[in-house]
Design a protein around this motif. Structure first.
Motif, mmCIF file in Angstrom:
data_model
loop_
_atom_site.group_PDB
_atom_site.id
_atom_site.type_symbol
_atom_site.label_atom_id
_atom_site.label_comp_id
_atom_site.label_asym_id
_atom_site.label_seq_id
_atom_site.Cartn_x
_atom_site.Cartn_y
_atom_site.Cartn_z
ATOM 1 N N ILE A 125 0.742 -1.289 -0.287
ATOM 2 C CA ILE A 125 -0.170 -0.196 0.024
ATOM 3 C C ILE A 125 0.926 1.556 0.253
ATOM 4 O O ILE A 125 0.640 2.044 -1.015
ATOM 5 N N LEU A 126 1.707 1.353 1.145
ATOM 6 C CA LEU A 126 2.553 2.398 0.668
ATOM 7 C C LEU A 126 3.686 2.352 0.114
ATOM 8 O O LEU A 126 3.838 3.621 -0.971
ATOM 9 N N PHE A 127 4.285 1.683 -0.920
ATOM 10 C CA PHE A 127 4.498 1.711 -2.134
ATOM 11 C C PHE A 127 4.086 2.265 -3.548
ATOM 12 O O PHE A 127 4.689 2.437 -4.503
ATOM 13 N N VAL A 128 2.629 1.855 -3.959
ATOM 14 C CA VAL A 128 2.081 2.261 -4.736
ATOM 15 C C VAL A 128 1.573 3.809 -4.584
ATOM 16 O O VAL A 128 0.894 4.192 -5.098
ATOM 17 N N ARG A 129 0.462 3.699 -3.082
ATOM 18 C CA ARG A 129 0.413 5.270 -2.789
ATOM 19 C C ARG A 129 1.038 6.445 -2.953
ATOM 20 O O ARG A 129 1.210 7.670 -2.838
ATOM 21 N N GLN A 130 3.015 6.530 -2.265
ATOM 22 C CA GLN A 130 3.897 7.277 -2.722
ATOM 23 C C GLN A 130 5.042 6.436 -3.328
ATOM 24 O O GLN A 130 4.830 5.606 -4.031
ATOM 25 N N ASP A 131 6.194 7.552 -3.462
ATOM 26 C CA ASP A 131 6.947 6.938 -4.303
ATOM 27 C C ASP A 131 7.698 6.778 -3.443
ATOM 28 O O ASP A 131 8.277 6.651 -2.060
ATOM 29 N N PRO A 132 8.304 5.046 -4.244
ATOM 30 C CA PRO A 132 9.160 4.634 -3.526
ATOM 31 C C PRO A 132 10.298 4.700 -2.750
ATOM 32 O O PRO A 132 11.069 4.946 -1.104
ATOM 33 N N SER A 133 10.807 6.287 -3.370
ATOM 34 C CA SER A 133 12.314 6.759 -2.816
ATOM 35 C C SER A 133 11.689 7.578 -1.682
ATOM 36 O O SER A 133 12.349 7.148 -0.493
ATOM 37 N N ALA A 134 10.541 8.335 -1.044
ATOM 38 C CA ALA A 134 10.042 8.610 -0.286
ATOM 39 C C ALA A 134 9.827 7.313 1.115
ATOM 40 O O ALA A 134 10.435 7.928 2.476
ATOM 41 N N VAL A 135 9.233 5.842 0.802
ATOM 42 C CA VAL A 135 9.236 5.341 1.394
ATOM 43 C C VAL A 135 10.420 4.648 2.089
ATOM 44 O O VAL A 135 10.360 4.503 3.797
ATOM 45 N N VAL A 136 10.972 4.584 1.220
ATOM 46 C CA VAL A 136 12.435 4.333 1.738
ATOM 47 C C VAL A 136 13.210 4.781 2.600
ATOM 48 O O VAL A 136 14.017 4.304 3.982
ATOM 49 N N SER A 137 13.532 6.225 2.732
ATOM 50 C CA SER A 137 13.569 7.130 3.116
ATOM 51 C C SER A 137 13.318 7.315 4.471
ATOM 52 O O SER A 137 13.676 8.389 5.058
ATOM 53 N N ASN A 138 11.999 6.765 4.869
ATOM 54 C CA ASN A 138 11.137 6.710 5.530
ATOM 55 C C ASN A 138 11.627 6.290 7.230
ATOM 56 O O ASN A 138 11.380 5.312 7.120
ATOM 57 N N GLY A 139 11.829 7.136 8.285
ATOM 58 C CA GLY A 139 12.454 6.490 8.746
ATOM 59 C C GLY A 139 11.848 5.366 9.664
ATOM 60 O O GLY A 139 11.676 4.570 10.896
#
Length: 95
Positions: free
Chosen positions: A54-68
């Motif tokens: 859900i996170l990867f579909v809704r947001q930019d993957p780089s934003a998900v990966v950089s989310n602490g």
């Protein structure tokens, strides 16, 4: 709508942690796949995958990966998955 999906994603990710711990300790707890430890671990993996999807579909993957926060949750989940049975075996007899 985005906030609701982020809530559901967070709920699934954190719910996966509870089922992982229950599965690793061998406790009986109802999950979507039944009462066994294996069922709880499988349900935990499913929740983690669904929450991250859900996170990867809704947001930019780089934003998900950089989310602490996401990295912390996933890191702790992986650590528990890899070491949970070992530590439970060590400390289970101290009750």
């Amino acid at each position: 709508m985005a906030s609701l999906l982020e809530f559901v994603s967070g709920f699934l990710i954190m719910n996966s942690m509870a089922h992982l711990i229950i599965g690793l300790t061998g406790a009986r707890f109802l999950s979507l796949f039944g009462y066994s430890a294996t069922a709880n671990i499988a349900y935990s993996i499913g929740c983690m995958v669904a929450g991250l999807a859900i996170l990867f579909v809704r947001q930019d993957p780089s934003a998900v990966v950089s989310n602490g926060l996401v990295l912390g949750c996933v890191s702790l989940w992986v650590i528990f998955l890899l070491t949970g049975r070992f530590f439970f075996a060590i400390f289970a007899n101290d009750r």
